[in-house]
Design a protein around this motif. Structure first.
Motif, PDB file in Angstrom:
ATOM      1  N   UNK A  56       7.572  54.055  42.029  1.00 10.43           N
ATOM      2  CA  UNK A  56       7.277  52.636  41.876  1.00 10.43           C
ATOM      3  C   UNK A  56       8.069  52.123  40.679  1.00 10.43           C
ATOM      4  N   UNK A  57       8.803  51.054  40.869  1.00  8.17           N
ATOM      5  CA  UNK A  57       9.772  50.596  39.872  1.00  8.17           C
ATOM      6  C   UNK A  57       9.206  49.466  39.014  1.00  8.17           C
ATOM      7  N   UNK A  58       8.901  49.783  37.750  1.00  7.21           N
ATOM      8  CA  UNK A  58       8.490  48.769  36.767  1.00  7.21           C
ATOM      9  C   UNK A  58       9.623  48.542  35.766  1.00  7.21           C
ATOM     10  N   UNK A  59      10.855  48.729  36.234  1.00  6.44           N
ATOM     11  CA  UNK A  59      12.057  48.567  35.416  1.00  6.44           C
ATOM     12  C   UNK A  59      12.938  47.438  35.963  1.00  6.44           C
ATOM     13  N   UNK A  60      13.047  47.383  37.291  1.00  2.58           N
ATOM     14  CA  UNK A  60      13.752  46.299  37.995  1.00  2.58           C
ATOM     15  C   UNK A  60      15.157  46.056  37.456  1.00  2.58           C
ATOM     16  N   UNK A  61      15.918  47.161  37.312  1.00  2.00           N
ATOM     17  CA  UNK A  61      17.296  47.002  36.872  1.00  2.00           C
ATOM     18  C   UNK A  61      17.404  46.315  35.527  1.00  2.00           C
ATOM     19  N   UNK A  62      16.491  46.648  34.606  1.00  2.00           N
ATOM     20  CA  UNK A  62      16.438  46.004  33.288  1.00  2.00           C
ATOM     21  C   UNK A  62      16.312  44.488  33.420  1.00  2.00           C
ATOM     22  N   UNK A  63      15.612  44.056  34.473  1.00  2.00           N
ATOM     23  CA  UNK A  63      15.403  42.624  34.689  1.00  2.00           C
ATOM     24  C   UNK A  63      16.422  41.983  35.596  1.00  2.00           C
ATOM     25  N   UNK A  64      17.307  42.781  36.212  1.00  2.00           N
ATOM     26  CA  UNK A  64      18.323  42.232  37.108  1.00  2.00           C
ATOM     27  C   UNK A  64      17.833  42.101  38.539  1.00  2.00           C
ATOM     28  N   UNK A  65      16.640  42.619  38.823  1.00  6.20           N
ATOM     29  CA  UNK A  65      16.128  42.633  40.194  1.00  6.20           C
ATOM     30  C   UNK A  65      14.765  41.953  40.259  1.00  6.20           C
ATOM     31  N   UNK A  81      16.624  52.276  47.838  1.00 11.46           N
ATOM     32  CA  UNK A  81      15.573  51.473  47.210  1.00 11.46           C
ATOM     33  C   UNK A  81      15.266  50.259  48.081  1.00 11.46           C
ATOM     34  N   UNK A  82      14.023  49.870  48.069  1.00 11.38           N
ATOM     35  CA  UNK A  82      13.613  48.673  48.814  1.00 11.38           C
ATOM     36  C   UNK A  82      12.395  48.078  48.142  1.00 11.38           C
ATOM     37  N   UNK A  83      12.457  46.770  47.888  1.00 11.43           N
ATOM     38  CA  UNK A  83      11.334  46.103  47.252  1.00 11.43           C
ATOM     39  C   UNK A  83      11.093  46.632  45.853  1.00 11.43           C
ATOM     40  N   UNK A  84       9.893  47.128  45.595  1.00 10.12           N
ATOM     41  CA  UNK A  84       9.548  47.658  44.281  1.00 10.12           C
ATOM     42  C   UNK A  84       9.539  49.183  44.259  1.00 10.12           C
ATOM     43  N   UNK A  85      10.225  49.802  45.217  1.00 11.52           N
ATOM     44  CA  UNK A  85      10.210  51.256  45.280  1.00 11.52           C
ATOM     45  C   UNK A  85      11.624  51.825  45.368  1.00 11.52           C
ATOM     46  N   UNK A  86      11.804  52.956  44.675  1.00  8.16           N
ATOM     47  CA  UNK A  86      13.051  53.703  44.732  1.00  8.16           C
ATOM     48  C   UNK A  86      12.757  55.105  45.258  1.00  8.16           C
ATOM     49  N   UNK A  87      13.767  55.721  45.872  1.00  9.76           N
ATOM     50  CA  UNK A  87      13.607  57.041  46.472  1.00  9.76           C
ATOM     51  C   UNK A  87      14.769  57.917  46.037  1.00  9.76           C
ATOM     52  N   UNK A  88      14.453  59.147  45.627  1.00 11.45           N
ATOM     53  CA  UNK A  88      15.538  60.047  45.256  1.00 11.45           C
ATOM     54  C   UNK A  88      16.057  60.766  46.493  1.00 11.45           C
TER      55      UNK A  88
END
Length: 427
Positions: A46-55, A32-39
């Protein structure tokens, strides 16, 4: 996006059934980098979760990563309990200079343990110790953590049931707008406090979230929060603000209560305080409340020095000029709100309400199961969003504060498509 079936066998056979997020996102994430995660197959999300607000500052933020790598490479202390270390000293000095002093906040800083529920437990214990009373008042749809004390002031019936024992000494009161504006604020609460026959034991404290994240993105009005602070002062109760998810700039200002112009007696902070997703939490309180005996509340991992390092780097990078970060978050929030308006107008019969502050937003549907379908379709389209609310009836948006306008627009377009493609069929 075409997704091949990932190998989930070890998770399904060995890991406990308690796992949850992975069920909605059946992928094996690799980087993962920035606002993106990769499987592991290279699919991008595109990550609109951000580690439940931890990131709040994104995944593997380059500035924070560099500070962490440099610290580890010089063999900096990693585990220190509550010993004095150079990393802790630098964090405390930076936190005081960039966060507390500019806001004229007098707080002492306690490191209670690495998680948010650790901070809440310490806040409740301290309030009871200071006031010599057991009762704590919380609010409908509140969420404060999964340990027993925190669960006792949490509203969600499913999570409370997991305790397996009675949860005592907590009394819920209506959150802002719980009665849709038909009942004056705190009418019931104040009546119970003043009536000697009410059966309500005098509370030591009131604990509140300014925005209830897990409860469904319920936003308290500044005037409601001010009235609550005044009520606590009149009735000799401490005011605890749980800023675990909404702090560290999530709503705009560093602390979510700043807009209301109040100074809580105790504040709990966690999630994005480390900036990098490393476990860390704080319990902040007014100096006169610091009546702890040495070791009266402790924890083996309260001295997570790598978290102190990344926390310091985050404060220096983003809060030296706090107004810039606040303005950017508010601008991104306006961008989200405009998209919410457009989605609502397109789906007038289906969207019940949207609400939020800064970069935390929720969209509620009349069909309570719709939010889950929207989140599932969003995942299939390459967007990570979770649901919240007592019946998971709200789609929750929690992107990183560092997300670019283009990334935000991309995610909002994907969300609009997910809503559109999960609409009930017309006859």
């Amino acid at each position: 996006m075409t997704i091949t079936q990932p190998d989930l066998s070890v998770f399904e056979t060995l890991e406990s059934e308690v796992r949850s997020y992975c069920r909605g996102w059946p992928a094996v994430f690799d980087r993962a980098q920035g606002s993106r995660m990769y499987d592991e197959d290279g699919h991008e999300y595109l990550d609109f979760f951000a580690g439940a607000g931890s990131l709040n500052y994104g995944h593997n933020n380059a500035v924070l990563k560099r500070a962490l790598i440099d610290y580890l490479e010089r063999d900096g202390v990693t585990h220190g309990l509550d010993m004095s270390t150079t990393a802790k000293r630098r964090f405390l000095e930076t936190f005081q200079n960039l966060v507390l002093r500019p806001r004229d906040l007098p707080y002492k800083v306690m490191f209670p343990g690495p998680t948010g529920t650790n901070a809440v437990e310490s806040a409740l214990k301290l309030a009871r110790k200071v006031k010599g009373r057991e009762a704590i008042v919380s609010f409908t749809n509140a969420f404060h953590g999964m340990s027993l004390g925190s669960l006792a002031v949490t509203g969600n019936a499913f999570k409370r049931a997991g305790a397996g024992i009675p949860l005592v000494h907590g009394t819920p009161m209506p959150f802002d707008n719980y009665f849709d504006g038909r009942v004056p604020d705190f009418l019931w609460f104040e009546r119970l406090l003043e009536d000697q026959g009410s059966g309500l034991n005098k509370p030591a404290a009131v604990i509140v979230e300014t925005v209830q994240g897990e409860g469904g993105i319920n936003v308290a009005r500044p005037e409601w929060l001010r009235a609550l602070a005044e009520l606590c002062e009149r009735q000799d109760m401490l005011l605890i603000v749980d800023d675990i998810q909404m702090g560290c700039g999530r709503t705009g200002a560093f602390f979510s209560f700043e807009e209301a112009g109040i100074t809580p007696d105790i504040v709990t902070v966690s999630k994005s305080i480390s900036g990098y997703g490393l476990p860390m939490s704080l319990c902040l309180f007014k100096p006169e409340l610091d009546i702890w005996e040495p070791g009266e509340h402790n924890g083996t991992f309260r001295g997570n020095n790598p978290a102190f390092v990344t926390a310091t780097a985050a404060l220096e990078a983003y809060w030296t000029d706090g107004s810039a970060m606040e303005k950017q978050t508010r601008a991104r929030g306006e961008q989200v709100e405009q998209a919410m308006i457009a989605i609502t107008e397109e789906n007038l019969a289906d969207v019940k309400e949207y609400r939020g502050r800064g970069l935390v937003w929720g969209m509620e549907f009349h069909d309570k199961e719709r939010a889950g379908r929207v989140a599932q379709r969003a995942f299939e389209l390459g967007l990570l969003v979770e649901t919240s609310g007592p019946e998971s009836e709200v789609v929750k948006l929690l992107p990183a504060l560092t997300i670019t306008p283009d990334e935000l627009d991309e995610g909002l377009r994907t969300l609009a498509r997910a809503v559109r493609e999960t609409a009930p069929a017309t006859v």
